[in-house]
Design an enzyme around this catalytic site. Sequence first.
Site, PDB file in Angstrom:
ATOM      1  CB  CYS A 174      -0.904  -0.051   1.235  1.00 32.57           C
ATOM      2  SG  CYS A 174      -1.817   1.462   1.535  1.00 32.57           S
TER       3      CYS A 174
ATOM      4  CB  CYS B  61      -0.107   2.125   4.228  1.00 31.78           C
ATOM      5  SG  CYS B  61      -1.783   1.814   3.636  1.00 31.78           S
ATOM      6  CG  ASP B  62       3.544   0.280   4.367  1.00 33.99           C
ATOM      7  OD1 ASP B  62       3.164   0.826   5.411  1.00 33.99           O
ATOM      8  OD2 ASP B  62       3.315  -0.905   4.092  1.00 33.99           O
TER       9      ASP B  62
HETATM   10  P1  FAD Z   1     -11.070  -5.746   6.114  1.00 36.94           P
HETATM   11  O1  FAD Z   1     -10.138  -5.066   7.008  1.00 36.94           O
HETATM   12  O2  FAD Z   1     -10.532  -6.556   4.985  1.00 36.94           O
HETATM   13  O3  FAD Z   1     -12.022  -6.666   7.010  1.00 36.94           O
HETATM   14  C1  FAD Z   1     -12.874  -7.621   6.424  1.00 36.94           C
HETATM   15  C2  FAD Z   1     -13.552  -8.449   7.501  1.00 36.94           C
HETATM   16  O4  FAD Z   1     -14.475  -9.351   6.882  1.00 36.94           O
HETATM   17  C3  FAD Z   1     -12.630  -9.325   8.342  1.00 36.94           C
HETATM   18  O5  FAD Z   1     -13.139  -9.396   9.650  1.00 36.94           O
HETATM   19  C4  FAD Z   1     -12.736 -10.680   7.642  1.00 36.94           C
HETATM   20  O6  FAD Z   1     -12.395 -11.761   8.497  1.00 36.94           O
HETATM   21  C5  FAD Z   1     -14.199 -10.695   7.320  1.00 36.94           C
HETATM   22  N1  FAD Z   1     -14.640 -11.598   6.244  1.00 36.94           N
HETATM   23  C6  FAD Z   1     -14.149 -11.752   4.993  1.00 36.94           C
HETATM   24  N2  FAD Z   1     -14.880 -12.652   4.304  1.00 36.94           N
HETATM   25  C7  FAD Z   1     -15.868 -13.068   5.145  1.00 36.94           C
HETATM   26  C8  FAD Z   1     -16.965 -13.973   5.032  1.00 36.94           C
HETATM   27  N3  FAD Z   1     -17.234 -14.642   3.889  1.00 36.94           N
HETATM   28  N4  FAD Z   1     -17.766 -14.145   6.104  1.00 36.94           N
HETATM   29  C9  FAD Z   1     -17.556 -13.475   7.275  1.00 36.94           C
HETATM   30  N5  FAD Z   1     -16.536 -12.602   7.443  1.00 36.94           N
HETATM   31  C10 FAD Z   1     -15.710 -12.405   6.378  1.00 36.94           C
HETATM   32  N6  FAD Z   1      -4.811   1.310   5.572  1.00 36.94           N
HETATM   33  C11 FAD Z   1      -4.529   2.495   6.170  1.00 36.94           C
HETATM   34  O7  FAD Z   1      -5.378   3.386   6.211  1.00 36.94           O
HETATM   35  N7  FAD Z   1      -3.304   2.692   6.766  1.00 36.94           N
HETATM   36  C12 FAD Z   1      -2.322   1.739   6.783  1.00 36.94           C
HETATM   37  O8  FAD Z   1      -1.227   1.973   7.309  1.00 36.94           O
HETATM   38  C13 FAD Z   1      -2.615   0.486   6.166  1.00 36.94           C
HETATM   39  N8  FAD Z   1      -1.672  -0.488   6.102  1.00 36.94           N
HETATM   40  C14 FAD Z   1      -2.004  -1.699   5.576  1.00 36.94           C
HETATM   41  C15 FAD Z   1      -1.041  -2.714   5.610  1.00 36.94           C
HETATM   42  C16 FAD Z   1      -1.339  -3.976   5.125  1.00 36.94           C
HETATM   43  C17 FAD Z   1      -0.302  -5.064   5.215  1.00 36.94           C
HETATM   44  C18 FAD Z   1      -2.637  -4.231   4.556  1.00 36.94           C
HETATM   45  C19 FAD Z   1      -2.998  -5.608   4.060  1.00 36.94           C
HETATM   46  C20 FAD Z   1      -3.581  -3.211   4.496  1.00 36.94           C
HETATM   47  C21 FAD Z   1      -3.276  -1.938   4.991  1.00 36.94           C
HETATM   48  N9  FAD Z   1      -4.196  -0.888   4.935  1.00 36.94           N
HETATM   49  C22 FAD Z   1      -3.899   0.304   5.554  1.00 36.94           C
HETATM   50  C23 FAD Z   1      -5.531  -1.059   4.309  1.00 36.94           C
HETATM   51  C24 FAD Z   1      -6.620  -1.263   5.367  1.00 36.94           C
HETATM   52  O9  FAD Z   1      -6.208  -2.284   6.254  1.00 36.94           O
HETATM   53  C25 FAD Z   1      -7.950  -1.597   4.713  1.00 36.94           C
HETATM   54  O10 FAD Z   1      -8.322  -0.566   3.824  1.00 36.94           O
HETATM   55  C26 FAD Z   1      -9.067  -1.761   5.747  1.00 36.94           C
HETATM   56  O11 FAD Z   1      -8.742  -2.742   6.701  1.00 36.94           O
HETATM   57  C27 FAD Z   1     -10.382  -2.129   5.081  1.00 36.94           C
HETATM   58  O12 FAD Z   1     -11.352  -2.363   6.042  1.00 36.94           O
HETATM   59  P2  FAD Z   1     -12.634  -3.267   5.757  1.00 36.94           P
HETATM   60  O13 FAD Z   1     -13.380  -3.286   7.051  1.00 36.94           O
HETATM   61  O14 FAD Z   1     -13.328  -2.786   4.555  1.00 36.94           O
HETATM   62  O15 FAD Z   1     -12.088  -4.726   5.401  1.00 36.94           O
END
Ligand code: FAD
Length: 310
Positions: A135, A138-139
């Site tokens: 990302c 982020c990084d």
């Molecule tokens: P997610 O965080 O992906 O959460 C999805 C949820 O749904 C999880 O609980 C998962 O278990 C669940 N799930 C998935 N499929 C199913 C299913 N079929 N049934 C039930 N549950 C399910 N963003 C920043 O702003 N700053 C940063 O520094 C940053 N660093 C990052 C570093 C890394 C290594 C990564 C991978 C991402 C980073 N991001 C960062 C991006 C950020 O983490 C995401 O944009 C954010 O977490 C998205 O949130 P979300 O709730 O949409 O989804």
Amino acid sequence: AFDVLIVGGGPAGAAAAVYAARKGIRTGIASERFGGQVLDTLGIENFISIKETEGPKFAIALEEHVRSYDVDIMNLQRAKSLVANSGPNNDLIEIHLESGATLKSRSVVISTGARWRNINVPGEAEFKNKGVAYCPHCDGPLFKGKRVAVIGGGNSGVEAAIDLAGLVGHVHLVEFDTVLRADEVLQRKLRSLKNVTIHTNAQTTEIAGDSKVNALIYKNRANDDIHTLELEGVFIQIGLIPNTDWLKGTVELSKHGEIIVDAKGQTSIPGVFAAGDATTVPFKQIIIAAGDGAKAALGAFDHLIRSAVP
Ligand code: FAD
């Protein structure tokens, strides 16, 4: 039945749960891994009001905040399908879980997030958070003045390379194909930058290092020559895959598999809302996902107060 059932416990789902519970309605949240992608994140420095934190710490704070409300938290539950128009009045939505259980709700917020596509070469997993990143928002700042590579010449790869070129010392863009696939305007911008080198027809074979990344090794696919790029960071930009396979054939998805939502987070199915990385919302970030979750929960509440109560 729930009034609002949230599927997915990342930042989007957690925010949706808090916003729904604060309306005094029956709220549940089912997720495979509470915390989501944040659990895999080392440092977070761009969630406004928190100057610096660690991903696992942030994930615990998300769960504690949700637990302080009357929310039914169902952890380690994976949804496998959604069925709309169920119940005697066709006003319930069913979520079928892989455990065999079925949850029913008057509205649903889907926040199942996304995952970065891995390149699956030696060194990728080993050096994750030690030079391998996904990302740039982020990084990127971690590599200020250093040398990095971006793997992937599609729109996200070329955007990342342009973004990073303003921060880092030098950017190598490494593309497997003979041509870049990004929009022409982005390619023009990229080619105009002095500190960018473009390598096409280049198959990354290894990300090398000792305690941290120090090189990317690729094969020139035209003549099989092996090249080593000395650098400190590798950004892998070969796609973000939304966790929406389980919705195919029900909720309308974009060609990239993202759930199509309107300004209130409403999907193609009345009463089904979605938020965060799983949707068409542009820019996948924690703060955006959290704001989006709040919006979808308010959208769901708005839907409930307008629906006839039998
Ligand atoms: P997610 O965080 O992906 O959460 C999805 C949820 O749904 C999880 O609980 C998962 O278990 C669940 N799930 C998935 N499929 C199913 C299913 N079929 N049934 C039930 N549950 C399910 N963003 C920043 O702003 N700053 C940063 O520094 C940053 N660093 C990052 C570093 C890394 C290594 C990564 C991978 C991402 C980073 N991001 C960062 C991006 C950020 O983490 C995401 O944009 C954010 O977490 C998205 O949130 P979300 O709730 O949409 O989804």
